[in-house]
Design a protein around this motif. Structure first.
Motif, PDB file in Angstrom:
ATOM      1  N   PRO A  18      -9.537   8.313   3.711  1.00  0.00           N
ATOM      2  CA  PRO A  18      -9.277   9.281   2.630  1.00  0.00           C
ATOM      3  C   PRO A  18      -9.736   8.833   1.238  1.00  0.00           C
ATOM      4  N   ASN A  38     -12.064  -6.175   0.644  1.00  0.00           N
ATOM      5  CA  ASN A  38     -11.565  -7.425   1.168  1.00  0.00           C
ATOM      6  C   ASN A  38     -12.772  -8.286   1.545  1.00  0.00           C
ATOM      7  N   ASP A  71     -10.806 -11.145  -2.984  1.00  0.00           N
ATOM      8  CA  ASP A  71      -9.526 -11.344  -2.292  1.00  0.00           C
ATOM      9  C   ASP A  71      -8.414 -11.166  -3.319  1.00  0.00           C
ATOM     10  N   ARG A  73      -5.417 -11.288  -3.114  1.00  0.00           N
ATOM     11  CA  ARG A  73      -4.242 -12.152  -2.987  1.00  0.00           C
ATOM     12  C   ARG A  73      -4.397 -13.441  -3.767  1.00  0.00           C
ATOM     13  N   ASN A  94      -5.797   3.523  -1.582  1.00  0.00           N
ATOM     14  CA  ASN A  94      -4.927   4.172  -0.595  1.00  0.00           C
ATOM     15  C   ASN A  94      -4.192   3.139   0.254  1.00  0.00           C
ATOM     16  N   MET A  99       2.132  -2.262  -1.965  1.00  0.00           N
ATOM     17  CA  MET A  99       1.095  -3.305  -1.826  1.00  0.00           C
ATOM     18  C   MET A  99       0.531  -3.706  -3.197  1.00  0.00           C
ATOM     19  N   LEU A 122      -3.217   7.058  -3.651  1.00  0.00           N
ATOM     20  CA  LEU A 122      -3.196   8.035  -2.561  1.00  0.00           C
ATOM     21  C   LEU A 122      -2.476   7.384  -1.388  1.00  0.00           C
ATOM     22  N   GLY A 124       0.353   8.052   2.282  1.00  0.00           N
ATOM     23  CA  GLY A 124       0.800   9.009   3.281  1.00  0.00           C
ATOM     24  C   GLY A 124       1.920   9.887   2.760  1.00  0.00           C
ATOM     25  N   ALA A 135       3.815   2.901   6.959  1.00  0.00           N
ATOM     26  CA  ALA A 135       2.387   3.122   7.195  1.00  0.00           C
ATOM     27  C   ALA A 135       2.214   4.519   7.774  1.00  0.00           C
ATOM     28  N   ALA A 136       1.093   5.142   7.468  1.00  0.00           N
ATOM     29  CA  ALA A 136       0.913   6.526   7.900  1.00  0.00           C
ATOM     30  C   ALA A 136      -0.514   6.791   8.313  1.00  0.00           C
ATOM     31  N   GLY A 167      -5.334  13.352   5.684  1.00  0.00           N
ATOM     32  CA  GLY A 167      -6.190  12.431   4.919  1.00  0.00           C
ATOM     33  C   GLY A 167      -7.192  13.175   4.064  1.00  0.00           C
TER      34      GLY A 167
HETATM   35  C1  LIG Z   1      -3.870   2.663   6.388  1.00  0.00           C
HETATM   36  C2  LIG Z   1      -2.534   1.949   6.514  1.00  0.00           C
HETATM   37  C3  LIG Z   1      -1.748   2.600   7.640  1.00  0.00           C
HETATM   38  C4  LIG Z   1      -2.826   0.497   6.908  1.00  0.00           C
HETATM   39  O1  LIG Z   1      -1.640  -0.237   6.915  1.00  0.00           O
HETATM   40  P1  LIG Z   1      -1.630  -1.819   6.716  1.00  0.00           P
HETATM   41  O2  LIG Z   1      -2.696  -2.385   7.572  1.00  0.00           O
HETATM   42  O3  LIG Z   1      -0.255  -2.292   6.985  1.00  0.00           O
HETATM   43  O4  LIG Z   1      -2.102  -2.031   5.211  1.00  0.00           O
HETATM   44  P2  LIG Z   1      -1.376  -1.914   3.747  1.00  0.00           P
HETATM   45  O5  LIG Z   1      -1.653  -0.636   3.075  1.00  0.00           O
HETATM   46  O6  LIG Z   1       0.032  -2.329   3.842  1.00  0.00           O
HETATM   47  O7  LIG Z   1      -2.223  -2.925   2.906  1.00  0.00           O
HETATM   48  C5  LIG Z   1      -2.183  -4.273   3.065  1.00  0.00           C
HETATM   49  C6  LIG Z   1      -3.440  -4.776   3.694  1.00  0.00           C
HETATM   50  O8  LIG Z   1      -4.576  -4.612   2.874  1.00  0.00           O
HETATM   51  C7  LIG Z   1      -5.460  -5.696   3.108  1.00  0.00           C
HETATM   52  N1  LIG Z   1      -6.438  -5.766   2.043  1.00  0.00           N
HETATM   53  C8  LIG Z   1      -7.309  -4.785   1.852  1.00  0.00           C
HETATM   54  N2  LIG Z   1      -8.118  -5.088   0.849  1.00  0.00           N
HETATM   55  C9  LIG Z   1      -7.787  -6.294   0.378  1.00  0.00           C
HETATM   56  C10 LIG Z   1      -8.300  -7.133  -0.634  1.00  0.00           C
HETATM   57  N3  LIG Z   1      -9.318  -6.757  -1.362  1.00  0.00           N
HETATM   58  N4  LIG Z   1      -7.711  -8.303  -0.837  1.00  0.00           N
HETATM   59  C11 LIG Z   1      -6.684  -8.686  -0.086  1.00  0.00           C
HETATM   60  N5  LIG Z   1      -6.132  -7.939   0.895  1.00  0.00           N
HETATM   61  C12 LIG Z   1      -6.696  -6.737   1.130  1.00  0.00           C
HETATM   62  C13 LIG Z   1      -4.572  -6.845   3.310  1.00  0.00           C
HETATM   63  O9  LIG Z   1      -5.238  -7.698   4.189  1.00  0.00           O
HETATM   64  C14 LIG Z   1      -3.291  -6.254   3.899  1.00  0.00           C
HETATM   65  O10 LIG Z   1      -3.302  -6.489   5.239  1.00  0.00           O
HETATM   66  P3  LIG Z   1      -2.196  -7.445   5.876  1.00  0.00           P
HETATM   67  O11 LIG Z   1      -2.365  -8.764   5.221  1.00  0.00           O
HETATM   68  O12 LIG Z   1      -2.556  -7.439   7.305  1.00  0.00           O
HETATM   69  O13 LIG Z   1      -0.867  -6.782   5.558  1.00  0.00           O
HETATM   70  C15 LIG Z   1      -1.757   1.951   5.198  1.00  0.00           C
HETATM   71  O14 LIG Z   1      -2.570   1.356   4.227  1.00  0.00           O
HETATM   72  C16 LIG Z   1      -1.345   3.307   4.712  1.00  0.00           C
HETATM   73  O15 LIG Z   1      -0.364   3.898   5.190  1.00  0.00           O
HETATM   74  N6  LIG Z   1      -2.072   3.838   3.715  1.00  0.00           N
HETATM   75  C17 LIG Z   1      -1.783   5.131   3.077  1.00  0.00           C
HETATM   76  C18 LIG Z   1      -2.122   6.274   3.982  1.00  0.00           C
HETATM   77  C19 LIG Z   1      -3.531   6.197   4.491  1.00  0.00           C
HETATM   78  O16 LIG Z   1      -4.471   6.062   3.761  1.00  0.00           O
HETATM   79  N7  LIG Z   1      -3.621   6.271   5.814  1.00  0.00           N
HETATM   80  C20 LIG Z   1      -4.903   6.214   6.506  1.00  0.00           C
HETATM   81  C21 LIG Z   1      -5.279   7.546   6.754  1.00  0.00           C
HETATM   82  S1  LIG Z   1      -6.759   7.480   7.582  1.00  0.00           S
HETATM   83  C22 LIG Z   1      -6.583   8.697   8.610  1.00  0.00           C
HETATM   84  O17 LIG Z   1      -6.441   9.750   8.183  1.00  0.00           O
HETATM   85  C23 LIG Z   1      -6.474   8.335  10.007  1.00  0.00           C
HETATM   86  O18 LIG Z   1      -5.390   8.060  10.431  1.00  0.00           O
HETATM   87  O19 LIG Z   1      -7.480   8.340  10.663  1.00  0.00           O
END
Ligand SMILES: CC(C)(COP(=O)(O)OP(=O)(O)OC[C@H]1O[C@@H](n2cnc3c(N)ncnc32)[C@H](O)[C@@H]1OP(=O)(O)O)[C@@H](O)C(=O)NCCC(=O)NCCSC(=O)C(=O)O
Length: 391
Positions: A18, A38, A71, A73, A94, A99, A122, A124, A135-136, A167
């Motif tokens: 999205p 990342n 990165d 972090r 998103n 986060m 943006l 969920g 997460a969504a 999305g």
């Molecule tokens: C997409 C998600 C479900 C993914 O969930 P998670 O994997 O648990 O990620 P989080 O958002 O909690 O983000 C944390 C993760 O981002 C990573 N991350 C990403 N970029 C970076 C950078 N640049 N630096 C450091 N870390 C980073 C990091 O490794 C974390 O992973 P960890 O270290 O492993 O924690 C969530 O982000 C979410 O709900 N987003 C909002 C809704 C959305 O956009 N949904 C996708 C729709 S797509 C769609 O429509 C579809 O389903 O298809």
């Protein structure tokens, strides 16, 4: 004349579908988009199906952008991000709520760096609420919005759409929010925080469904509504070659013409009578099964009745209307993969400042050095960042 968003700089921290779709739309219309990834790259790069080492899913939502790896972090990345924020008009992400806050990159953290920043989060479910940090994925959002329950036929389980409705609508609302905030900023000189929830967006797209609930006074049911398969005049019919036709003859004149052409004039006065829908649907099904899809299209070619074939994507890509509007773009033998890359064209057509379809896709971190140098980092500093795995 240039492109409509020329001069607007977008800092794109988004991933998968999205967020990248939103920023690609802005890039197509002239915004400069810097994608912050990342170190391993946007996870969307690695989703199937692959074209060479990258995913087709990455290409379709990341054209026309620059890529820098960072990165977030690592402590040193905060300084880089702040400099990027100082340089940008808009930040989009998103990640799920929490986060960016955890990383010290919330709106409140970055606003002092750039009062003009428009910060679009943006997610969920949005920035507030009891499940907002969950997460969504699209399937969850479509389900919570009541749409899965209403999609399908009356005897099917809830069906999914080929469009990731949550999305994609969230992405479009994010783009609208950004444009509104940019417009407002012209007067105030200040940016603002845009909290875009895909669930909110989807619910807001239900006006007719809510109207049916209100108007009939009963809860809408899957496959049974006026626009969801319960009525003969707005229905999908199978043809003798196991293809389908869609009829959208809502207006009385279309319905009349259709009924006359299939020799069912008795259906004309009962178009909207709930009690006769099943009988009419069955009657029309029988008629439509007597010829192929192509034969029916030929028969109705000169009729103005809102009748169309149900096409597969290959047929869509060859349809004269789609060709005329340049809406499917094929890049043959993409990057020597032996496969065609298929992308959507530009959906907004301006008279004076049309968008620009650039089939340029960034490699992971392709522009890291260039961008960091532009932000004032020396080549020694950049090397150090690389050694310390910050970039
Ligand atoms: C997409 C998600 C479900 C993914 O969930 P998670 O994997 O648990 O990620 P989080 O958002 O909690 O983000 C944390 C993760 O981002 C990573 N991350 C990403 N970029 C970076 C950078 N640049 N630096 C450091 N870390 C980073 C990091 O490794 C974390 O992973 P960890 O270290 O492993 O924690 C969530 O982000 C979410 O709900 N987003 C909002 C809704 C959305 O956009 N949904 C996708 C729709 S797509 C769609 O429509 C579809 O389903 O298809």
């Amino acid at each position: 004349m240039g492109l409509p968003l020329e001069g607007i700089k977008i800092l794109d921290l988004s991933m998968v579908l999205p967020g990248p779709f939103c920023t690609q739309l802005l890039a197509d219309y002239g915004a400069e988009v810097i994608k912050v990834e990342n170190r391993g790259g946007d996870r969307g790069r690695w989703m199937q199906p692959f074209i060479k080492e990258q995913s087709a899913r990455f290409y379709v939502v990341n054209r026309n952008k620059k890529s820098i790896t960072l990165d977030l972090r690592k402590l040193a990345s905060k300084d880089i991000l702040r400099r990027l924020v100082a340089y940008s008009d808009v930040l989009v992400h998103n990640y799920r709520p929490g986060m960016m806050e955890k990383l010290g990159l919330a709106y409140e953290d970055l606003r002092p760096v750039n009062e003009r920043l428009i910060y679009c989060a943006l997610s969920g479910y949005g920035g507030t609420g009891p499940i907002n940090k969950n997460a969504a994925h699209d399937i969850n959002i479509v389900s919570l919005a009541g749409i899965a329950d209403l999609t399908g036929t009356s005897n099917s389980i809830p069906a999914l759409s080929a469009v990731q409705l949550g999305g994609m609508s969230g992405a479009l609302y994010a783009a609208i929010a950004i444009l509104m905030a940019l417009y407002q900023r012209q007067n105030t000189g200040r940016g603002q925080y845009c909290d875009i929830s895909m669930l909110d967006g989807l619910i807001s797209l239900l006006p007719y469904t809510l109207a049916d609930w209100s108007g009939w006074g009963t809860l809408p049911k899957r496959g049974a509504g006026f626009l969801t398969g319960g009525f003969a005049c707005y229905q999908v019919y199978e043809t003798s070659d196991h293809r389908y036709l869609s009829l959208g003859a809502i207006e009385g004149k279309f319905w009349r013409e259709f009924c006359q052409r299939i020799n069912k004039p008795q259906y004309i006065p009962i178009q909207l009578e709930p009690a006769y829908q099943e009988e009419m649907i069955n009657g029309i099904r029988e008629v439509m099964k007597s010829k192929t899809q192509a034969e029916w299209i030929q028969i109705f070619a000169d009729a103005d009745i809102c009748l169309t074939p149900v096409l597969n994507l290959d047929e869509v890509s060859k349809h004269p209307q789609v060709l005329n509007r340049e809406m499917i773009i094929k890049l043959p033998d993409f990057e020597d993969s032996g496969k065609d890359m298929v992308l959507a064209g530009l959906p907004i057509k301006f008279s004076d400042t049309p968008g620009e379809f650039k089939s340029i896709f960034p490699k992971i971190g392709e522009h890291t050095n260039e961008i960091l140098a532009h932000l004032g980092y020396s080549s020694e500093e950049i090397e150090l960042f690389r050694k310390e795995q910050i970039i």
